[in-house]
Write an enzyme that holds these catalytic residues in place. Structure first.
Site, mmCIF file in Angstrom:
data_model
loop_
_atom_site.group_PDB
_atom_site.id
_atom_site.type_symbol
_atom_site.label_atom_id
_atom_site.label_comp_id
_atom_site.label_asym_id
_atom_site.label_seq_id
_atom_site.Cartn_x
_atom_site.Cartn_y
_atom_site.Cartn_z
ATOM 1 N N ARG A 1 3.672 12.061 -7.831
ATOM 2 C CA ARG A 1 2.516 11.228 -8.205
ATOM 3 C C ARG A 1 1.352 12.072 -8.738
ATOM 4 O O ARG A 1 0.177 11.743 -8.516
ATOM 5 C CB ARG A 1 2.029 10.375 -7.027
ATOM 6 C CG ARG A 1 3.049 9.405 -6.487
ATOM 7 C CD ARG A 1 3.353 8.312 -7.521
ATOM 8 N NE ARG A 1 4.108 7.253 -6.897
ATOM 9 C CZ ARG A 1 5.450 7.266 -6.801
ATOM 10 N NH1 ARG A 1 6.145 8.274 -7.298
ATOM 11 N NH2 ARG A 1 6.077 6.266 -6.229
ATOM 12 N N GLU B 1 -3.216 7.018 -3.260
ATOM 13 C CA GLU B 1 -2.687 7.013 -4.618
ATOM 14 C C GLU B 1 -3.695 6.299 -5.524
ATOM 15 O O GLU B 1 -3.804 6.593 -6.707
ATOM 16 C CB GLU B 1 -1.371 6.217 -4.582
ATOM 17 C CG GLU B 1 -0.348 6.656 -5.583
ATOM 18 C CD GLU B 1 0.964 5.898 -5.408
ATOM 19 O OE1 GLU B 1 1.703 6.185 -4.466
ATOM 20 O OE2 GLU B 1 1.227 5.006 -6.235
ATOM 21 N N CYS C 1 1.522 0.832 -4.097
ATOM 22 C CA CYS C 1 1.300 1.539 -2.837
ATOM 23 C C CYS C 1 -0.105 2.128 -2.826
ATOM 24 O O CYS C 1 -0.553 2.705 -3.808
ATOM 25 C CB CYS C 1 2.333 2.645 -2.656
ATOM 26 S SG CYS C 1 3.953 2.000 -2.203
HETATM 27 N N1 EPU Z 1 9.079 0.964 6.059
HETATM 28 C C1 EPU Z 1 8.733 0.352 7.237
HETATM 29 N N2 EPU Z 1 7.728 -0.573 7.197
HETATM 30 C C2 EPU Z 1 7.070 -0.902 6.065
HETATM 31 C C3 EPU Z 1 7.432 -0.270 4.862
HETATM 32 C C4 EPU Z 1 8.465 0.672 4.883
HETATM 33 O O1 EPU Z 1 9.279 0.616 8.293
HETATM 34 O O2 EPU Z 1 6.162 -1.741 6.130
HETATM 35 C C5 EPU Z 1 10.210 1.925 6.086
HETATM 36 C C6 EPU Z 1 11.422 1.378 5.343
HETATM 37 O O3 EPU Z 1 12.212 0.601 6.189
HETATM 38 C C7 EPU Z 1 12.115 2.640 4.894
HETATM 39 C C8 EPU Z 1 10.977 3.630 4.662
HETATM 40 O O4 EPU Z 1 9.849 3.099 5.381
HETATM 41 O O5 EPU Z 1 12.938 3.132 5.915
HETATM 42 C C9 EPU Z 1 10.661 3.808 3.188
HETATM 43 O O6 EPU Z 1 10.219 2.575 2.644
HETATM 44 P P1 EPU Z 1 10.560 2.122 1.146
HETATM 45 O O7 EPU Z 1 12.010 2.210 0.934
HETATM 46 O O8 EPU Z 1 9.892 0.819 0.934
HETATM 47 O O9 EPU Z 1 9.928 3.245 0.242
HETATM 48 P P2 EPU Z 1 8.451 3.802 0.221
HETATM 49 O O10 EPU Z 1 8.547 5.266 0.516
HETATM 50 O O11 EPU Z 1 7.535 3.005 1.069
HETATM 51 C C10 EPU Z 1 8.414 4.507 -2.297
HETATM 52 C C11 EPU Z 1 7.281 4.530 -3.310
HETATM 53 C C12 EPU Z 1 7.204 3.201 -4.052
HETATM 54 C C13 EPU Z 1 8.545 2.910 -4.702
HETATM 55 C C14 EPU Z 1 9.611 2.861 -3.594
HETATM 56 C C15 EPU Z 1 11.000 2.580 -4.152
HETATM 57 C C16 EPU Z 1 5.376 5.887 -2.647
HETATM 58 C C17 EPU Z 1 4.048 5.922 -1.977
HETATM 59 N N3 EPU Z 1 6.009 4.726 -2.640
HETATM 60 O O12 EPU Z 1 8.031 3.569 -1.306
HETATM 61 O O13 EPU Z 1 6.234 3.362 -5.084
HETATM 62 O O14 EPU Z 1 8.506 1.665 -5.382
HETATM 63 O O15 EPU Z 1 9.632 4.138 -2.910
HETATM 64 O O16 EPU Z 1 11.421 3.587 -4.980
HETATM 65 O O17 EPU Z 1 5.810 6.904 -3.190
HETATM 66 C C18 EPU Z 1 3.915 3.120 -5.654
HETATM 67 O O18 EPU Z 1 3.894 4.349 -5.779
HETATM 68 O O19 EPU Z 1 2.930 2.411 -5.954
HETATM 69 C C19 EPU Z 1 5.125 2.502 -5.149
HETATM 70 C C20 EPU Z 1 5.155 1.227 -4.816
#
Ligand code: EPU
Length: 301
Positions: A166, A285, A215
């Site tokens: 990012r 972010e 995010c």
């Molecule tokens: N999780 C929870 N509770 C929640 C949200 C997530 O327990 O409320 C757990 C999920 O179950 C999972 C882990 O956290 O085990 C990761 O969650 P997720 O798969 O949703 O991925 P993320 O790391 O939260 C990242 C990016 C997103 C992108 C997704 C999919 C960042 C900050 N976020 O989310 O990017 O869409 O992967 O590739 O890097 C953004 O940058 O604006 C964004 C939305």
């Protein structure tokens, strides 16, 4: 031609959260020449500026801002060049990422599928190296063009940019990016469609049809901000018209009547909760427009 200058422009409708006041001055260049004129004009008035693209990653102060904004909305043209199996799309910085993706789906060009569901413009995506776990824009940037802080045109290859999580070395140098060449490869519409479906499946855990800025926090090394926020009990927390999504804890939703200060306080509350429970300070972010620096950075050192 001279760029357009508008006064007292309400910014809220230009952002996905839909909150905040007006920009005292907004410059709207329609091509690189106009962008250079706009930057020269700002240099003459000794003003710094903020570039507004799709408004999907910004929090605008309720009081608005006296900082001039350059809006890339007028720079949304694109041109395609095909060289054997490689397809180059020259995109204006203001081209919405979803339009570039729609084009690549229609034509069966692969490389941009990771961007399915990512809002904003190509220029904004480039600065923050937008992406998902399926890829990042830095991987497909062939070249970029813009105007540097001295008001001169520059061009640089994508491979000469440092791409981080990012983040990119294009950010914070006073450069205004006018155009980005994306490098895709010939595939088929059905293969591209399949990959997009996979990427969207991975986004099912995120809120849709709500006003969010994607995010709010970056993921800390080796962990997920969403998981930490959830485990710290942030889901459903609300201040005024802002609430933490019950679907995914790293999204803040704004309701009609929401104020920027509601979102600001909620971000701060979430950060405090995670720090208290896990001893981790989450980094944002989202970027601020018009919010005094001390207020924005309070507790984020
Ligand atoms: N999780 C929870 N509770 C929640 C949200 C997530 O327990 O409320 C757990 C999920 O179950 C999972 C882990 O956290 O085990 C990761 O969650 P997720 O798969 O949703 O991925 P993320 O790391 O939260 C990242 C990016 C997103 C992108 C997704 C999919 C960042 C900050 N976020 O989310 O990017 O869409 O992967 O590739 O890097 C953004 O940058 O604006 C964004 C939305």
């Amino acid at each position: 031609m001279r760029h357009i200058v508008a006064r007292e422009v309400p910014i809220a409708p230009l952002t996905t959260w839909g909150v905040g006041g007006s920009a005292e001055t907004m410059l709207v260049p329609r091509d690189a020449g106009e962008a250079r004129n706009a930057l020269k004009w700002l240099a003459d008035t000794r003003s710094s500026y903020f570039v507004l693209g799709g408004g999907s990653n910004v929090l605008v102060a309720d009081e608005g801002t006296t900082l001039p904004l350059i809006h890339t909305i007028g720079m949304d043209r694109f041109r395609v060049r095909v060289d054997a199996e490689t397809v180059y799309i020259d995109c204006g910085a203001g081209l919405p990422l979803r339009r570039a993706l729609a084009l690549s789906l229609r034509e069966g060009w692969s490389g941009l599928e990771f961007a399915a569901g990512i809002p904003g413009t190509v220029g904004g995506a480039l600065l923050g190296n937008a992406g998902s776990r399926y890829g990042e824009i830095g991987e497909v940037v062939e070249r970029l063009q813009g105007v540097d802080s001295a008001g001169d045109f520059f061009e640089i290859d994508g491979k000469d940019v440092s791409w981080g999580y990012r983040s990119s070395s294009v950010e914070g140098r006073g450069w205004f990016v006018c155009a980005v060449t994306l490098r895709l490869r010939a595939s088929t519409p059905s293969a591209v469609r399949e990959r997009i479906a996979e990427v969207l499946e991975g986004r099912k855990s995120q809120p849709t049809g709500r006003r969010t800025a994607g995010c709010v926090f970056k993921n800390p090394e080796g962990d997920s901000a969403g998981r930490l926020l959830d485990a710290a009990g942030c889901k459903g927390l609300a201040i005024g018209g802002a609430s933490v999504s019950r679907t995914h804890a790293n999204f803040i939703e704004s309701e009609p009547g929401c104020m920027a200060r509601d979102i600001l306080r909620l971000i701060s509350l979430c950060r405090t909760r995670v720090r208290e429970v896990f001893g981790i300070t989450l980094l944002r972010e989202v970027k601020a427009i018009g919010i005094p620096e001390d207020l924005w950075n309070e507790g984020f050192a």
